[in-house]
Design an enzyme around this catalytic site. Structure first.
Site, PDB file in Angstrom:
ATOM      1  N   HIS A 115       0.880  -1.159   0.000  1.00 36.12           N
ATOM      2  CA  HIS A 115       0.000   0.000   0.000  1.00 36.12           C
ATOM      3  C   HIS A 115       0.923   1.215   0.000  1.00 36.12           C
ATOM      4  O   HIS A 115       2.078   1.123   0.453  1.00 36.12           O
ATOM      5  CB  HIS A 115      -0.905   0.011   1.227  1.00 36.12           C
ATOM      6  CG  HIS A 115      -1.918  -1.094   1.182  1.00 36.12           C
ATOM      7  ND1 HIS A 115      -1.976  -2.083   2.123  1.00 36.12           N
ATOM      8  CD2 HIS A 115      -2.877  -1.361   0.274  1.00 36.12           C
ATOM      9  CE1 HIS A 115      -2.943  -2.930   1.794  1.00 36.12           C
ATOM     10  NE2 HIS A 115      -3.512  -2.511   0.680  1.00 36.12           N
ATOM     11  N   ASP A 138       2.516   1.769   3.180  1.00 32.96           N
ATOM     12  CA  ASP A 138       3.502   0.766   3.598  1.00 32.96           C
ATOM     13  C   ASP A 138       4.885   1.247   3.178  1.00 32.96           C
ATOM     14  O   ASP A 138       5.894   0.906   3.792  1.00 32.96           O
ATOM     15  CB  ASP A 138       3.254  -0.595   2.923  1.00 32.96           C
ATOM     16  CG  ASP A 138       1.955  -1.256   3.386  1.00 32.96           C
ATOM     17  OD1 ASP A 138       1.608  -1.116   4.570  1.00 32.96           O
ATOM     18  OD2 ASP A 138       1.297  -1.911   2.543  1.00 32.96           O
ATOM     19  N   GLU A 161      -8.862  -4.599  -8.531  1.00 35.33           N
ATOM     20  CA  GLU A 161      -9.114  -5.815  -7.729  1.00 35.33           C
ATOM     21  C   GLU A 161     -10.571  -5.840  -7.277  1.00 35.33           C
ATOM     22  O   GLU A 161     -10.954  -5.121  -6.355  1.00 35.33           O
ATOM     23  CB  GLU A 161      -8.187  -5.848  -6.508  1.00 35.33           C
ATOM     24  CG  GLU A 161      -8.378  -7.106  -5.684  1.00 35.33           C
ATOM     25  CD  GLU A 161      -7.400  -7.218  -4.509  1.00 35.33           C
ATOM     26  OE1 GLU A 161      -6.321  -6.601  -4.549  1.00 35.33           O
ATOM     27  OE2 GLU A 161      -7.733  -7.928  -3.545  1.00 35.33           O
ATOM     28  N   GLU A 192      -8.630 -12.054  -6.461  1.00 38.45           N
ATOM     29  CA  GLU A 192      -8.442 -12.717  -5.167  1.00 38.45           C
ATOM     30  C   GLU A 192      -9.457 -13.851  -5.048  1.00 38.45           C
ATOM     31  O   GLU A 192     -10.660 -13.645  -5.224  1.00 38.45           O
ATOM     32  CB  GLU A 192      -8.618 -11.709  -4.027  1.00 38.45           C
ATOM     33  CG  GLU A 192      -8.654 -12.411  -2.678  1.00 38.45           C
ATOM     34  CD  GLU A 192      -8.329 -11.524  -1.497  1.00 38.45           C
ATOM     35  OE1 GLU A 192      -7.565 -10.563  -1.636  1.00 38.45           O
ATOM     36  OE2 GLU A 192      -8.863 -11.823  -0.406  1.00 38.45           O
ATOM     37  N   HIS A 235     -12.396 -13.158  -2.754  1.00 39.57           N
ATOM     38  CA  HIS A 235     -13.334 -12.154  -3.274  1.00 39.57           C
ATOM     39  C   HIS A 235     -14.278 -12.783  -4.306  1.00 39.57           C
ATOM     40  O   HIS A 235     -15.471 -12.474  -4.336  1.00 39.57           O
ATOM     41  CB  HIS A 235     -12.584 -10.987  -3.919  1.00 39.57           C
ATOM     42  CG  HIS A 235     -11.753 -10.191  -2.953  1.00 39.57           C
ATOM     43  ND1 HIS A 235     -11.055  -9.071  -3.316  1.00 39.57           N
ATOM     44  CD2 HIS A 235     -11.502 -10.356  -1.628  1.00 39.57           C
ATOM     45  CE1 HIS A 235     -10.416  -8.575  -2.269  1.00 39.57           C
ATOM     46  NE2 HIS A 235     -10.665  -9.346  -1.229  1.00 39.57           N
ATOM     47  N   ASP A 274     -14.691 -11.711   4.844  1.00 45.67           N
ATOM     48  CA  ASP A 274     -13.510 -12.045   4.033  1.00 45.67           C
ATOM     49  C   ASP A 274     -12.476 -12.723   4.939  1.00 45.67           C
ATOM     50  O   ASP A 274     -11.916 -12.112   5.836  1.00 45.67           O
ATOM     51  CB  ASP A 274     -12.952 -10.733   3.462  1.00 45.67           C
ATOM     52  CG  ASP A 274     -11.830 -10.955   2.472  1.00 45.67           C
ATOM     53  OD1 ASP A 274     -11.479 -12.116   2.200  1.00 45.67           O
ATOM     54  OD2 ASP A 274     -11.301  -9.945   1.976  1.00 45.67           O
ATOM     55  N   ASP A 296      -9.553 -14.707   4.060  1.00 44.52           N
ATOM     56  CA  ASP A 296      -8.124 -14.803   3.707  1.00 44.52           C
ATOM     57  C   ASP A 296      -7.473 -16.043   4.327  1.00 44.52           C
ATOM     58  O   ASP A 296      -6.389 -15.972   4.921  1.00 44.52           O
ATOM     59  CB  ASP A 296      -7.359 -13.536   4.136  1.00 44.52           C
ATOM     60  CG  ASP A 296      -7.817 -12.293   3.394  1.00 44.52           C
ATOM     61  OD1 ASP A 296      -8.425 -12.417   2.314  1.00 44.52           O
ATOM     62  OD2 ASP A 296      -7.571 -11.182   3.898  1.00 44.52           O
ATOM     63  N   ASP A 310      -2.516 -13.734  -0.465  1.00 45.98           N
ATOM     64  CA  ASP A 310      -3.081 -12.779   0.496  1.00 45.98           C
ATOM     65  C   ASP A 310      -3.736 -13.591   1.604  1.00 45.98           C
ATOM     66  O   ASP A 310      -4.937 -13.868   1.555  1.00 45.98           O
ATOM     67  CB  ASP A 310      -4.082 -11.850  -0.199  1.00 45.98           C
ATOM     68  CG  ASP A 310      -4.360 -10.599   0.622  1.00 45.98           C
ATOM     69  OD1 ASP A 310      -3.636 -10.356   1.615  1.00 45.98           O
ATOM     70  OD2 ASP A 310      -5.305  -9.863   0.295  1.00 45.98           O
TER      71      ASP A 310
HETATM   72  C1  XLS Z   1      -7.819  -6.617   0.022  1.00 44.31           C
HETATM   73  C2  XLS Z   1      -6.892  -6.436  -1.047  1.00 44.31           C
HETATM   74  C3  XLS Z   1      -5.845  -5.398  -0.802  1.00 44.31           C
HETATM   75  C4  XLS Z   1      -5.281  -4.950  -2.098  1.00 44.31           C
HETATM   76  C5  XLS Z   1      -4.467  -3.753  -2.021  1.00 44.31           C
HETATM   77  O1  XLS Z   1      -8.429  -7.642   0.136  1.00 44.31           O
HETATM   78  O2  XLS Z   1      -6.311  -7.654  -1.392  1.00 44.31           O
HETATM   79  O3  XLS Z   1      -4.926  -5.880   0.086  1.00 44.31           O
HETATM   80  O4  XLS Z   1      -4.589  -5.938  -2.779  1.00 44.31           O
HETATM   81  O5  XLS Z   1      -5.211  -2.701  -1.556  1.00 44.31           O
HETATM   82 MG    MG Z   2      -6.743  -9.341  -0.546  1.00 40.77          MG
END
Ligand code: XLS
Ligand code: MG
Length: 349
Positions: free
Chosen positions: A51, A54, A176, A212, A215, A250, A252, A285
């Protein structure tokens, strides 16, 4: 026979987290951000996803020269560790100006903040030697559908994509999609929406998607089909592989942890589509479980990467001739039986 793809892996520093969730505080000691870079190579990763903040913490309070100086420092750290920055994403869901979304916020001053932040994000990306800008459109949606003009919202998103393409002629925009969370309903819920925006943009070759797994599952879609769709349009910029156990928040989860067969099919589609041959990263992720002790916690990254590589073996040893025979005979029962046995590493009994 072409040589097999050697996959390169990436993750973002947020994947090494303190274990907080909406119901409780940190459960692990914070691991200093800049020391995370040293972990990548030993875990088998070489790409870093960022980000904007970051790279440059407290970005909103910094001047352009300060941003440039800190970016140069991060570029040096990456070089020292032999790492490649994969993408930079503007964090457009944290500031008070983004409560109602960013590019689709109803107030013009909030939309102006969103652009200013995006501009800084592009400058940061270029300064660390990266050309991909990821737009995870976190709050571009609504809690009450009547709150915004959806048609206008899509136009504003398209204008933003074009503005990025115009600001820097080299960058790519990777959208995304995610259907919900933190909003009730998002404006770019699926790969199809992202690809449509790409084609509508001023330079479709420079607009792609990041898919993702979780997602896609939250949209009740099959991640491997979403990836295949993007690959068919040459629009798969990157992937965020993980897993999701049904339609809930979500998660992950570790790649393959909820549905091994779906994970196999994602790897199969990526491998069959030649993903990675142009240096695309396999992004993971994944979140460590809140129950996990220690600092830094990295086993989830190791596990997910290993699982991916095991599934690459499964894909490469999947008997194509047999699959073609079963397809030709339309014997999908036999195909399913073979696939399950292959995944389990057993024969018929
Ligand atoms: C959230 C996203 C995020 C993006 C970057 O789920 O994966 O991390 O990749 O903002
Ligand atoms: Mg993600």
């Amino acid at each position: 026979m072409s040589t097999p793809t050697v996959y390169r892996f990436s993750f973002g520093p947020w994947n090494i987290s303190e274990g907080a969730d909406p119901f409780g505080p940190d459960v692990r000691a914070p691991y200093p951000h800049d020391r995370k870079f040293a972990l990548y190579r030993q875990l088998g990763f070489e790409g870093v996803q960022f980000h904007d903040d970051d790279v440059v913490p407290e970005l909103d309070a910094k001047t352009d020269p300060q941003i440039a100086a800190r970016s140069a420092e991060v570029a040096r750290m990456l070089r020292d560790e032999g790492l490649t920055p994969e993408f930079v994403a503007p964090r457009l869901w944290f500031a008070s100006q983004t409560v109602d979304g960013a590019y689709t916020a109803n107030r013009s001053e909030d939309r102006a903040y969103a652009w200013e932040r995006t501009r800084k994000c592009i400058d940061i990306a270029r300064a660390i030697g990266c050309r991909a800008i990821v737009l995870w459109l976190a709050r571009e949606g609504t809690y009450a559908r009547e709150a915004k003009d959806a048609r206008l919202a899509y136009q504003r998103l398209l204008e933003t994509v074009n503005q990025i393409l115009g600001y820097d002629r080299e960058v790519e925009v990777w959208i995304e999609p995610k259907p919900n969370e933190p909003t009730d309903q998002a404006y770019v819920p699926t790969t199809g929406h992202a690809v449509a925006l790409a084609y509508a943009s001023a330079d479709p070759r420079r607009v792609k998607t990041v898919i993702e797994s979780a997602h896609a599952l939250l949209a009740n879609l099959d991640p491997s089909d979403e990836m295949a769709f993007a690959l068919a349009h040459d629009k798969l910029g990157s992937v965020h592989l993980n897993d999701q156990n049904g339609l809930k928040y979500d998660q992950d989860k570790n790649f393959g942890a909820a549905n091994l067969r779906a994970a196999f099919n994602q790897v199969r589609v990526l491998e069959e589509g030649g993903y990675g041959r142009r240096g695309e990263f396999v992004g993971l992720d994944v979140k460590a479980m809140r129950t996990q002790a220690g600092s830094p916690v990295t086993d989830h990254l190791r596990t997910s990467r290993e699982l991916f590589l095991h599934l690459v073996d499964k894909v490469r040893t999947y008997n194509r001739t047999l699959v073609e025979q079963y397809r030709a005979a339309r014997d999908y029962e036999a195909l399913e039986r073979y696939t399950l046995q292959h995944l389990l590493g057993v024969g018929s009994r």
